[in-house]
Design an enzyme around this catalytic site. Structure first.
Site, PDB file in Angstrom:
ATOM      1  N   GLU A 214       0.847  -1.193   0.000  1.00  0.00           N
ATOM      2  CA  GLU A 214       0.000   0.000   0.000  1.00  0.00           C
ATOM      3  C   GLU A 214       0.883   1.242   0.000  1.00  0.00           C
ATOM      4  O   GLU A 214       1.598   1.492   0.970  1.00  0.00           O
ATOM      5  CB  GLU A 214      -0.909   0.012   1.235  1.00  0.00           C
TER       6      GLU A 214
ATOM      7  N   ARG B 221      -0.002  10.387   0.659  1.00  0.00           N
ATOM      8  CA  ARG B 221       0.356  11.481   1.560  1.00  0.00           C
ATOM      9  C   ARG B 221       1.447  12.375   1.000  1.00  0.00           C
ATOM     10  O   ARG B 221       1.742  13.429   1.577  1.00  0.00           O
ATOM     11  CB  ARG B 221       0.827  10.917   2.905  1.00  0.00           C
TER      12      ARG B 221
ATOM     13  N   THR C 159      -4.624   6.048   1.972  1.00  0.00           N
ATOM     14  CA  THR C 159      -5.024   7.416   2.292  1.00  0.00           C
ATOM     15  C   THR C 159      -5.911   7.977   1.184  1.00  0.00           C
ATOM     16  O   THR C 159      -5.801   9.144   0.797  1.00  0.00           O
ATOM     17  CB  THR C 159      -3.816   8.344   2.549  1.00  0.00           C
TER      18      THR C 159
ATOM     19  N   LYS D 293     -10.727  -2.038   6.899  1.00  0.00           N
ATOM     20  CA  LYS D 293      -9.532  -1.557   7.593  1.00  0.00           C
ATOM     21  C   LYS D 293      -9.974  -1.036   8.961  1.00  0.00           C
ATOM     22  O   LYS D 293     -10.931  -0.260   9.053  1.00  0.00           O
ATOM     23  CB  LYS D 293      -8.864  -0.443   6.788  1.00  0.00           C
TER      24      LYS D 293
END
Length: 203
Positions: A37, A41, A65, A125
């Protein structure tokens, strides 16, 4: 196969220098962690995903994100094979469902988990894992919500990962310890591969 069953640990990676993306991914895959992943960011997150998707055939590369429908579209266009969000709003969930790739929507409370389960989602998640209650909280969710499985992420360390993986409602964990910033900066791919191999052996 479910994302949660491909490897015990999903490396959660923040890429500051896009030139590190491919060798980092190769080291993780060589260590036994193919699911990666890359978070959005940083400014080069999407380019890192694109390069890994094009140059590391053994990697199952995803975008983390993910917060907006625009993030989803850009991630899929860049080659992301799955998507991960820190939380889940109604608009984001609609866009995730329409994206055509697997995704792990973020949830931190029983009500959020139940809301996502009502939409037919059974793999989520759990974030931020440690701050939101950690092991005791996930254990408490297993009773009333036994059909939901999680990838807890946030504050998990090598010393605690095995305890999370022992829970019946945890399929895998997400971790940032696989790609230390100093290892990425110095190009110490042997260290990254070693950390990946240790994580792959957790289950």
């Amino acid at each position: 196969m479910s994302l949660l069953d491909l490897a015990p640990v999903i490396p959660v990676v923040v890429v500051d220098d896009v030139e590190t993306a491919v060798p980092m991914a190769r080291a993780l895959v060589a260590g036994g962690l193919p699911v990666i992943e890359v978070t959005l960011r940083t400014a080069c997150g999407l380019e890192a995903i694109a390069r890994i998707a094009a140059e590391v055939p053994g990697a199952v590369i995803g975008a983390g994100t993910v917060r907006t429908p625009a993030d989803i579209a850009a991630s899929v266009e860049s080659g992301a094979k799955f998507l991960v969000s820190p939380g889940t709003t109604p608009a984001l969930l609609d866009a995730l469902l329409a994206a055509g790739v697997p995704f792990l929507p973020g949830a931190a409370t029983a009500s959020e988990v139940m809301t996502l389960a009502e939409r037919g989602l059974g793999e989520l998640k759990f974030f931020p894992a440690e701050a939101a209650g950690g092991l005791p909280y996930l254990k408490s969710l297993a009773g009333p919500l036994p059909d939901v499985r999680f990838c807890p992420t946030g504050g998990i360390r090598p010393e605690t990962a095995r305890d999370y993986l022992a829970l019946p409602n945890v399929g895998c964990v997400g971790g940032t310890w696989l790609t230390p910033a100093d290892a990425l900066a110095s190009g110490d791919w042997g260290r990254v591969e070693k950390l990946a191999a240790e994580a792959a052996a957790l289950r």
